[in-house]
Enzyme design. Structure first.
Site, PDB file in Angstrom:
ATOM      1  N   HIS A   1       4.636  -1.641   0.189  1.00 40.49           N
ATOM      2  CA  HIS A   1       5.153  -1.218   1.501  1.00 40.49           C
ATOM      3  C   HIS A   1       5.539  -2.345   2.456  1.00 40.49           C
ATOM      4  O   HIS A   1       5.900  -2.067   3.599  1.00 40.49           O
ATOM      5  CB  HIS A   1       4.190  -0.215   2.156  1.00 40.49           C
ATOM      6  CG  HIS A   1       2.840  -0.769   2.516  1.00 40.49           C
ATOM      7  ND1 HIS A   1       1.721  -0.507   1.787  1.00 40.49           N
ATOM      8  CD2 HIS A   1       2.438  -1.569   3.523  1.00 40.49           C
ATOM      9  CE1 HIS A   1       0.682  -1.124   2.330  1.00 40.49           C
ATOM     10  NE2 HIS A   1       1.092  -1.776   3.389  1.00 40.49           N
TER      11      HIS A   1
ATOM     12  N   ASP B   1      -2.538  -6.412   1.897  1.00 43.64           N
ATOM     13  CA  ASP B   1      -1.122  -6.251   1.558  1.00 43.64           C
ATOM     14  C   ASP B   1      -0.796  -7.102   0.328  1.00 43.64           C
ATOM     15  O   ASP B   1      -1.103  -8.288   0.303  1.00 43.64           O
ATOM     16  CB  ASP B   1      -0.248  -6.661   2.742  1.00 43.64           C
ATOM     17  CG  ASP B   1      -0.284  -5.614   3.845  1.00 43.64           C
ATOM     18  OD1 ASP B   1      -0.097  -4.430   3.528  1.00 43.64           O
ATOM     19  OD2 ASP B   1      -0.505  -5.978   5.010  1.00 43.64           O
TER      20      ASP B   1
ATOM     21  N   HIS C   1      -7.786  -3.758   3.961  1.00 43.58           N
ATOM     22  CA  HIS C   1      -6.383  -3.472   3.629  1.00 43.58           C
ATOM     23  C   HIS C   1      -5.724  -4.792   3.223  1.00 43.58           C
ATOM     24  O   HIS C   1      -5.486  -5.641   4.064  1.00 43.58           O
ATOM     25  CB  HIS C   1      -5.692  -2.873   4.849  1.00 43.58           C
ATOM     26  CG  HIS C   1      -4.256  -2.535   4.614  1.00 43.58           C
ATOM     27  ND1 HIS C   1      -3.864  -1.388   3.956  1.00 43.58           N
ATOM     28  CD2 HIS C   1      -3.116  -3.192   4.921  1.00 43.58           C
ATOM     29  CE1 HIS C   1      -2.551  -1.358   3.884  1.00 43.58           C
ATOM     30  NE2 HIS C   1      -2.068  -2.437   4.459  1.00 43.58           N
TER      31      HIS C   1
ATOM     32  N   ASP D   1      -0.645   2.669   5.480  1.00 43.51           N
ATOM     33  CA  ASP D   1       0.226   1.731   6.187  1.00 43.51           C
ATOM     34  C   ASP D   1       1.708   1.849   5.815  1.00 43.51           C
ATOM     35  O   ASP D   1       2.512   1.063   6.293  1.00 43.51           O
ATOM     36  CB  ASP D   1      -0.275   0.297   5.894  1.00 43.51           C
ATOM     37  CG  ASP D   1       0.346  -0.741   6.802  1.00 43.51           C
ATOM     38  OD1 ASP D   1       0.677  -0.385   7.941  1.00 43.51           O
ATOM     39  OD2 ASP D   1       0.496  -1.894   6.382  1.00 43.51           O
TER      40      ASP D   1
HETATM   41 ZN   LIG Z   1      -0.042  -2.891   4.777  1.00 46.77          ZN
END
Ligand SMILES: [Zn+2]
Length: 1022
Positions: free
Chosen positions: A575, A251, A249, A361
């Site tokens: 996000h 970001d 994951h 998420d």
């Molecule tokens: Zn995230």
């Protein structure tokens, strides 16, 4: 007890086995390095670089720096063909795995990138293929990071081999031991596993570790253990099964910026590729097309390697959205564009189609999403985030998620446990704890026995480690746990859909409200404001350029320019960017990005309206008023001489041109009284107290007191805003306990009292902050605007405005993407209690059967309406992770709209559009040659419940795309869209512009039926 002693003995022995598996070849205590201010990606240097020596124990580092390290290593002659390991210690580490910061590096050997070196990947596997002439020319590109302790201690390199059987024995024995921990003590498998493990252990000769006899005894133990495991084959289960997919994951920005993420992707992806060479079963998935595009630009060779694996099928490109978007604040059209841009890239660049919307998420999921997913040609939805809920445990893990319009989407929550947390994780580990735990956690065991586990470290942690892949190999052989198999996310969902067919699958018919991170509707107010302004600008730019395309000859629609803006806009929906949960540096980038985003749209708007204006026939100098909303509107126009006039009937999606001489003459004769404590217009009597709060709001037309008797309105309330964790993310359930009103009124001033408009200005002080507010009323619309300017200096203070209204209702209505949602105003259930702050788009409303009140906004998203008190959250000021967040100037407008009937009978939808979309005014010269009319409507719809949201040129042809939706929950027949000229062809398509069916039209009209909250998209040639 005896068993505990046995387990301790085995654990201790395994530590010894682990240590002695490494066979050191070379220690490298010294390298050369330099700081690369150019931040180049590849080890291509000229002679001008001043390489300096660095020795073991020397310090290096700094904030956000890139260093290159280099060393040529000559290998001993007898190295053989075995795989080598290189341990890179750019920072000193102890035995503890948890280290706050570690430099992130990319290792190059003999001119090729090999893999990332990060806190979870300190060793790189060097395959014999890249060893040339017994020399390793090593380069390391190291990024120092942004936070924490940055004085790293260089600790040298070590080249070593692994003794194969020690490693195999270690992983197998360790996983058996961990399996024993997971099984019930009366479980026969557990008893047998402990037995064979102990027997195997007895065969190891520890007398002289690292001796020939020692390694031979380990080989013997390993073979014994394998044989014994085979005898337990009957205990292996067919079901349940856990499908594993490697994942990381990443970001797009959070505690680092987008630039750093681009580099994180290079490191993570090369690690994945390197491990894929060693572990042929390994499958990896990544979800952001935006990151593939960055990689293609930044590092084409690496991108090509990734692409090869995608084509081969071992690397899965899925997820569908351009980036993993927010869906609380992000407008509906943006969510569609996420999929449009995402799926297009996947298809055109990588030749894959994606069916899974992958948002593990994001902080809550809008009720509009199921329809958006389905009508964008996608089928499934995956997340883990709802398991973080602080109050209520979500009842389902596999369910049909039914959206606002009734669309059902197969949804699945990944239930992988996390050792240190109560919630499920998308950064899964591979081990008996997670393999068993994911099944134990899972709630729909009656309908499904296969689960999806995504494993690997995220965010620069480099994804899966070789230990995870070794664990996977070991677990495959061990009975007592669910079966494991590597697989792909898309395949998992497709098979899940098959398995649950005709089963009793639960249905969740509501939004997926996230019971945490409620502060993200408000934190970093500027980014919310820029986002709303961009929503308006891109709507306007697409509409006005479509209009130009059809009105003007040889007009070229600026598709590339607008799409460049869109990509940047979509990136900023990430996000952790839009929700306000990133560090200061991310918001410095966001400010620059939004300048560019707005610049592109403004340029294209100006170009389109200039070109249209030039062609409008006018007998004298005139003003052209462009209305970009779907509703006809009346607007106050301010003239150069300061006078105001009201222009009526500006057509929807069109313009009206008015001679300047005509404007001067028009005046209206309406009542308007503005005093320091009193306003009266056609609709209301408003009285203020000495603190500037509303004492009375009387609706003259409807003969109603709007406020609850004895209560005050527009009360500016402040709260200590100190959540116990996650400062920028959370508003805590106890925030309400300490409320202070803003009452220090320092000035009241009558600013305007004309028949068209009344303006009363208030100024308050609150500690070091000042709040200025203009209360504005009109005689042509019922809205009361609160045009607010705040110079905000407070830390960890929340600001709301409160209106206790004279309305009785247990449900309030909130505008969301492509529709609205009802939420309870009571605290009857724990689910209601959890919703003490909720997200909305442009308005919220509380109505009883024959009267109601709406609060509209031009850039705010956090509301709470409990009992009869309506509140809008105006500001926060968290200090983590951005110490400077929101302590700056803020400008925003919220409006009160009391109305007869419910919100459905009111003008709230129209007024919310009008508040957000100003009329655009353009001055034109006399032009008798012009061939465009002075009054024009491009497209209009004959039904007030149906709203046209988007008009743009189609991506792939010359048609105009019209996207509309039903906004009141009504089922309608024979709705008509009317175009300004005859239609040649009309096709209904899905949201991402894939054609579905031809539709009937007559002359310049399309007629269609629509169901509650349905979104429809038409391509029209005319
Ligand atoms: Zn995230």
């Amino acid at each position: 007890m005896l068993e505990d002693i046995t387990k301790k003995k085995l654990e201790n022995g395994l530590r010894e086995v682990k240590k002695s598996q490494t066979l050191s070849i070379l220690q490298i205590p010294q390298m050369e390095y330099f700081e690369d201010k150019e931040r180049r990606f590849k080890p291509e240097f000229n002679n001008s670089i001043n390489w300096k020596k660095i020795e073991k124990e020397e310090k290096w580092g700094g904030y956000d720096k890139v260093f290159w390290f280099r060393k040529n290593i000559e290998l001993p002659e007898n190295i053989g063909e075995e795989r080598l390991f290189l341990r890179v210690s750019l920072e000193k580490v102890g035995d503890l795995d948890v280290i706050p910061d570690y430099p992130e590096s990319l290792l190059f050997v003999n001119g090729q990138f090999v893999q990332g070196i990060d806190k979870y990947h300190k060793e790189a596997i060097i395959s014999p293929k890249i060893v040339q002439e017994n020399v390793l020319r090593i380069y390391l590109r190291s990024w120092t990071g942004l936070r924490g302790e940055l004085n790293y201690t260089f600790s040298g390199l070590e080249l070593y081999k692994i003794e194969k059987y020690s490693q195999k024995y270690y992983f197998l024995a360790k996983n058996i031991l961990d399996t024993i921990d997971q099984l019930n003590e009366n479980d026969i498998v557990r008893v047998k596993l402990l037995n064979i493990l102990n027997e195997s252990y007895k065969r190891i000769n520890f007398t002289k570790p690292r001796s020939k006899e020692y390694y031979e005894s380990i080989k013997d133990s390993y073979n014994f253990l394998q044989e014994e495991l085979k005898k337990l084959r009957n205990f292996k289960m067919d079901s349940p099964k856990v499908i594993l997919t490697g994942h990381s994951h990443i970001d797009m920005a959070w505690l680092w910026t987008v630039l750093h993420t681009r580099e994180k992707a290079q490191r993570t992806f090369s690690t994945v590729l390197n491990l894929m060479k060693e572990y042929p079963e390994y499958i990896f998935m990544h979800s952001s097309p935006a990151l593939y595009k960055f990689l293609k630009n930044d590092y084409p060779e690496l991108y090509e390697k990734v692409k090869e694996k995608i084509i081969e099928g071992r690397w899965e490109a899925t997820g569908g959205m351009w980036i993993e978007s927010d869906s609380n604040i992000s407008p509906g059209e943006f969510l569609i564009r996420q999929i449009l841009f995402g799926k297009r890239f996947l298809k055109e660049e990588l030749g894959v189609d994606s069916n899974v919307v992958w948002l593990p998420d994001a902080f809550g999921y809008t009720y509009a999403l199921p329809q958006i997913i389905k009508k964008s040609g996608m089928k499934y939805f995956a997340t883990t985030k709802i398991s973080w809920n602080e109050i209520n445990k979500f009842p389902y893990d596999t369910f049909w998620w039914k959206g606002i319009d009734g669309t059902k989407i197969l949804s699945h929550f990944i239930t992988t446990p996390d050792k240190n947390n109560y919630f499920y994780t998308y950064n899964g580990m591979v081990g008996p704890f997670t393999i068993k735990g994911i099944w134990d956690n899972y709630k729909q065991k009656d309908i499904n026995d296969e689960l999806l586990l995504v494993f690997g470290w995220g965010d620069g942690g480099g994804g899966p480690t070789y230990e995870m892949l070794e664990n996977y190999q070991a677990i495959k052989e061990i009975p007592g746990l669910p079966q494991v198999e590597m697989g792909r996310v898309e395949d998992y969902f497709a098979k899940l859909e098959e398995r649950i067919r005709d089963k009793n699958v639960p249905v969740w018919d509501d939004e997926l409200y996230f019971e945490l991170h409620r502060g993200t509707y408000t934190s970093q107010a500027f980014v919310k404001r820029e986002n709303r302004k961009s929503e308006v600008l891109y709507h306007n730019a697409e509409l006005l350029n479509s209009m130009s395309l059809k009105l003007l000859e040889d007009f070229e629609y600026p598709k590339n320019s607008l799409n460049e803006g869109w990509e940047l806009l979509l990136l900023n929906q990430f996000h952790d960017i839009l929700p306000g949960s990133s560090i200061r540096e991310v918001y410095e980038d966001a400010r620059r990005d939004f300048e560019k985003i707005k610049g592109i749209a403004n340029k294209e708007i100006e170009r389109a309206i200039s070109m249209i204006s030039k062609e409008i026939k006018s007998e004298e100098d005139s003003l052209v008023l462009f209305n970009t909303t779907p509703f006809e509107r009346d607007e106050i126009l301010e003239l150069e001489n300061g006078k105001k006039t009201l222009v009526r009937g500006i057509p929807p999606f069109g313009y009206k041109s008015i001679k300047i001489s005509n404007l001067e003459q028009k005046q209206i004769d309406e009542k308007m009284i503005v005093k320091e404590d009193y306003i009266e217009n056609r609709y209301y009597i408003i009285e203020f107290n000495e603190k500037g709060q509303l004492k009375r709001l009387y609706d003259k037309e409807n003969k109603r007191e709007v406020l609850e008797e004895g209560k005050l309105g527009n009360v500016l309330q402040t709260f200590e805003d100190k959540p116990y964790f996650f400062d920028a993310w959370d508003i805590s359930p106890y925030f309400n306990e300490k409320m202070k009103e803003v009452t220090d009124l320092i000035e009241v001033k009558v600013e305007e009292e004309t028949p068209l408009k009344g303006v009363l200005k208030f100024s308050w002080r609150f500690y070091d902050s000042t709040i200025e507010q203009r209360v504005i009323v009109y005689n042509h619309i019922r809205r009361i605007d609160f045009d607010t300017h705040v110079d905000w200096k407070e830390k960890q203070v929340l600001l709301k405005t409160a209106f206790p209204v004279n309305i009785r209702s247990t449900k309030a209505t909130y505008n969301i993407q492509f529709g609205n949602i009802e939420r309870s105003t009571t605290n009857n259930t724990s689910w209601d209690i959890a919703k003490f702050e909720v997200p909305a788009q442009k308005w919220a409303d509380l109505s009883e059967a024959n009267y109601g009140v709406s609060i509209l906004n031009d850039c705010k998203h956090g509301y709470d309406i409990k009992e009869n008190v309506m509140r809008l959250t105006l500001l926060r000021s968290p200090i983590e992770p951005d110490e400077t967040a929101d302590r700056t100037d803020h400008t925003f407008i919220y409006s009160l709209l009391p109305h007869a009937g419910t919100w459905r009978d009111s003008q709230v939808i129209q007024e919310a559009y009008k508040l957000n979309y100003s009329v655009i005014v353009k001055k034109i010269r006399k032009n008798e040659e012009g061939n465009l009319p002075d009054n024009f409507s491009f497209i209009k719809v004959n039904d007030f419940d149906v709203v046209i949201e988007t008009i743009k040129k189609a991506e792939d042809d010359d048609s105009i795309l019209i996207r509309l939706f039903e906004d009141k929950g009504s089922r309608k027949e024979k709705v008509e869209i009317e175009l300004f000229r005859s239609i040649r062809k009309a096709i209904e398509c899905n949201l991402i512009e894939e054609e579905e069916k031809e539709i009937a039209f007559k002359d310049n009209k399309i007629v269609f039926n629509i169901t509650p909250y349905e979104i429809k998209t038409f391509k029209v040639w005319f």
